[in-house]
Design an enzyme around this catalytic site. Structure first.
Site, mmCIF file in Angstrom:
data_model
loop_
_atom_site.group_PDB
_atom_site.id
_atom_site.type_symbol
_atom_site.label_atom_id
_atom_site.label_comp_id
_atom_site.label_asym_id
_atom_site.label_seq_id
_atom_site.Cartn_x
_atom_site.Cartn_y
_atom_site.Cartn_z
ATOM 1 N N THR A 1 -25.324 15.035 27.105
ATOM 2 C CA THR A 1 -26.907 14.402 26.900
ATOM 3 C C THR A 1 -27.357 14.838 27.835
ATOM 4 O O THR A 1 -27.579 14.781 29.072
ATOM 5 C CB THR A 1 -26.963 13.122 26.525
ATOM 6 N N LEU B 1 -22.425 19.261 31.492
ATOM 7 C CA LEU B 1 -21.646 20.217 31.763
ATOM 8 C C LEU B 1 -21.840 20.681 33.129
ATOM 9 O O LEU B 1 -21.599 21.032 34.041
ATOM 10 C CB LEU B 1 -21.859 21.163 31.281
ATOM 11 N N ASP C 1 -23.786 14.840 13.592
ATOM 12 C CA ASP C 1 -22.277 14.827 13.217
ATOM 13 C C ASP C 1 -20.813 13.465 13.105
ATOM 14 O O ASP C 1 -21.924 12.745 13.295
ATOM 15 C CB ASP C 1 -22.395 15.968 13.634
ATOM 16 N N CYS D 1 -33.846 3.822 -6.697
ATOM 17 C CA CYS D 1 -35.102 3.512 -7.820
ATOM 18 C C CYS D 1 -35.894 4.724 -8.440
ATOM 19 O O CYS D 1 -36.708 4.948 -8.501
ATOM 20 C CB CYS D 1 -35.763 3.497 -6.837
ATOM 21 N N ARG E 1 -27.183 22.566 8.882
ATOM 22 C CA ARG E 1 -26.761 22.204 9.794
ATOM 23 C C ARG E 1 -25.498 21.072 9.162
ATOM 24 O O ARG E 1 -24.315 20.591 9.728
ATOM 25 C CB ARG E 1 -27.355 20.957 10.358
ATOM 26 N N TYR F 1 -31.902 20.881 7.703
ATOM 27 C CA TYR F 1 -30.297 19.890 7.397
ATOM 28 C C TYR F 1 -29.677 20.462 6.680
ATOM 29 O O TYR F 1 -28.051 19.951 6.686
ATOM 30 C CB TYR F 1 -31.051 18.590 7.128
ATOM 31 N N HIS G 1 -29.522 8.131 15.637
ATOM 32 C CA HIS G 1 -30.284 9.040 15.129
ATOM 33 C C HIS G 1 -29.975 8.855 13.789
ATOM 34 O O HIS G 1 -30.079 10.721 13.592
ATOM 35 C CB HIS G 1 -29.986 10.178 15.967
ATOM 36 N N ALA H 1 -16.708 18.818 28.424
ATOM 37 C CA ALA H 1 -16.045 18.061 27.692
ATOM 38 C C ALA H 1 -15.223 17.816 27.377
ATOM 39 O O ALA H 1 -14.535 16.850 27.327
ATOM 40 C CB ALA H 1 -17.480 17.553 26.220
HETATM 41 P P1 OAD Z 1 -29.233 18.488 24.201
HETATM 42 O O1 OAD Z 1 -29.294 19.745 23.879
HETATM 43 O O2 OAD Z 1 -31.086 18.339 24.638
HETATM 44 O O3 OAD Z 1 -28.395 18.574 25.637
HETATM 45 C C1 OAD Z 1 -27.101 18.667 25.469
HETATM 46 C C2 OAD Z 1 -26.436 18.622 27.096
HETATM 47 O O4 OAD Z 1 -25.272 18.955 26.881
HETATM 48 C C3 OAD Z 1 -27.011 19.106 28.235
HETATM 49 O O5 OAD Z 1 -27.153 18.572 29.020
HETATM 50 C C4 OAD Z 1 -25.738 20.189 28.293
HETATM 51 O O6 OAD Z 1 -25.595 20.548 29.958
HETATM 52 C C5 OAD Z 1 -24.453 19.445 28.076
HETATM 53 N N1 OAD Z 1 -23.566 20.606 27.680
HETATM 54 C C6 OAD Z 1 -23.563 21.814 26.807
HETATM 55 N N2 OAD Z 1 -22.388 21.822 26.431
HETATM 56 C C7 OAD Z 1 -21.163 21.416 26.908
HETATM 57 C C8 OAD Z 1 -20.362 20.839 27.057
HETATM 58 N N3 OAD Z 1 -19.277 21.790 26.481
HETATM 59 N N4 OAD Z 1 -19.628 19.701 27.455
HETATM 60 C C9 OAD Z 1 -20.336 19.176 28.165
HETATM 61 N N5 OAD Z 1 -22.017 18.945 28.591
HETATM 62 C C10 OAD Z 1 -22.199 19.724 27.605
HETATM 63 O O7 OAD Z 1 -28.685 17.539 23.657
HETATM 64 P P2 OAD Z 1 -28.691 15.742 23.435
HETATM 65 O O8 OAD Z 1 -29.331 15.655 24.800
HETATM 66 O O9 OAD Z 1 -27.506 15.446 22.309
HETATM 67 O O10 OAD Z 1 -32.775 14.473 18.135
HETATM 68 O O11 OAD Z 1 -30.062 15.650 22.818
HETATM 69 C C11 OAD Z 1 -31.229 14.867 22.597
HETATM 70 C C12 OAD Z 1 -31.853 14.628 21.258
HETATM 71 O O12 OAD Z 1 -32.901 15.503 21.174
HETATM 72 C C13 OAD Z 1 -30.684 14.343 19.859
HETATM 73 O O13 OAD Z 1 -30.432 13.741 19.179
HETATM 74 C C14 OAD Z 1 -31.935 14.933 18.787
HETATM 75 C C15 OAD Z 1 -32.719 16.367 19.875
HETATM 76 O O14 OAD Z 1 -34.260 16.446 20.015
HETATM 77 C C16 OAD Z 1 -33.199 14.441 17.305
HETATM 78 O O15 OAD Z 1 -33.061 15.150 16.673
HETATM 79 C C17 OAD Z 1 -34.395 12.707 16.995
#
Ligand code: OAD
Length: 230
Positions: free
Chosen positions: A174, A200, A93, A137, A58, A55, A107, A217
């Site tokens: 997502t 995407l 972020d 604490c 990141r 972390y 999250h 995006a």
């Molecule tokens: P993912 O990495 O699972 O998915 C990212 C999505 O963004 C994919 O469907 C890609 O196709 C899309 N993508 C990539 N580049 C892009 C762009 N330039 N424009 C538009 N779309 C794009 O990420 P999340 O769905 O955010 O949780 O993941 C959900 C959660 O899983 C996160 O919050 C995290 C992770 O494990 C925890 O850590 C609890």
């Protein structure tokens, strides 16, 4: 169509063009790190040095990142008085805030620290370490204020209420693989919302949306916002 109440869910894809890696794309974080080791309470208990290191790195990346045109377009939509726009993000972020938006961080946030004993929260230093004491604490049980697998995401009652009365639900960048966020589209649809996916490429749950828009995006979101508010 007249969408007075708009609810936007964002994921890692919206920050990809700001230089922050996604999780499940090729070369994504979960192909380079073990999710169980760095994103579960069990992983933290087993090796807090490793988890803080993950972390800290990141947090350093996120501190250097700038919002892109998609974050700015959402901020513009949120300022439009004709709509009531809520942003829910799975991202840890602060790029929505940097663009001028208010967002619910379901999250958690890299920039915040949490005491696992008393629940106190504060601004995280650039580098966190296992021996850090809680400012409230003094217990040395401090952790990043991020939600790990097996833990309850934040703001769920408020999100549920919102999904029950939103006119338009939009998921941006997502993959729809992590619940409960992946289920928001069905909840919103069930309550009568029009549902749009901007990604995407079509996600695995693209079929649950009324409409899908595919493209990066930083291009697709400003175009979509322009169509909505001119
Ligand atoms: P993912 O990495 O699972 O998915 C990212 C999505 O963004 C994919 O469907 C890609 O196709 C899309 N993508 C990539 N580049 C892009 C762009 N330039 N424009 C538009 N779309 C794009 O990420 P999340 O769905 O955010 O949780 O993941 C959900 C959660 O899983 C996160 O919050 C995290 C992770 O494990 C925890 O850590 C609890």
């Amino acid at each position: 169509m007249n969408f007075r109440t708009i609810t936007i869910l964002t994921g890692a894809g919206i920050s990809a063009e700001s230089g922050l890696g996604t999780f499940r794309d090729e070369g994504g974080l979960w192909s380079r790190y073990s999710l169980k080791e760095v994103a579960t309470p069990e992983g933290f208990a087993a090796d807090p040095h490793k988890v803080h290191g993950f972390y800290n790195a990141r947090r350093a990346n996120a501190a250097e990142a700038l919002p892109n045109a998609a974050h700015h377009a959402i901020a513009r939509l949120q300022e439009d008085p004709r709509h009531d726009t809520m942003v829910i993000t799975q991202n840890v972020d602060r790029l929505h805030e940097a663009a001028g938006s208010r967002a619910l961080h379901m999250h958690g946030e890299l920039a915040r620290a949490l005491c696992a004993v008393c629940g106190h929260r504060w601004d995280a230093p650039a580098e966190m370490a296992p021996g850090d004491a809680c400012p409230a604490c003094a217990t040395t049980a401090t952790r990043p204020d991020v939600v790990w697998f097996g833990e309850m995401p934040y703001h769920l009652p408020e999100i549920d209420q919102r999904l029950a009365r939103t006119d338009l639900f939009v998921a941006i960048g997502t993959s729809g693989q992590v619940h409960p966020a992946a289920g928001f589209v069905e909840e919103a649809w069930m309550h009568g919302a029009h549902c749009v996916e901007i990604n995407l490429e079509p996600s695995e749950i693209a079929g649950l949306f009324h409409e899908t828009v595919n493209g990066p995006a930083s291009e697709a979101v400003p175009l979509w916002v322009d169509r909505l508010i001119g």
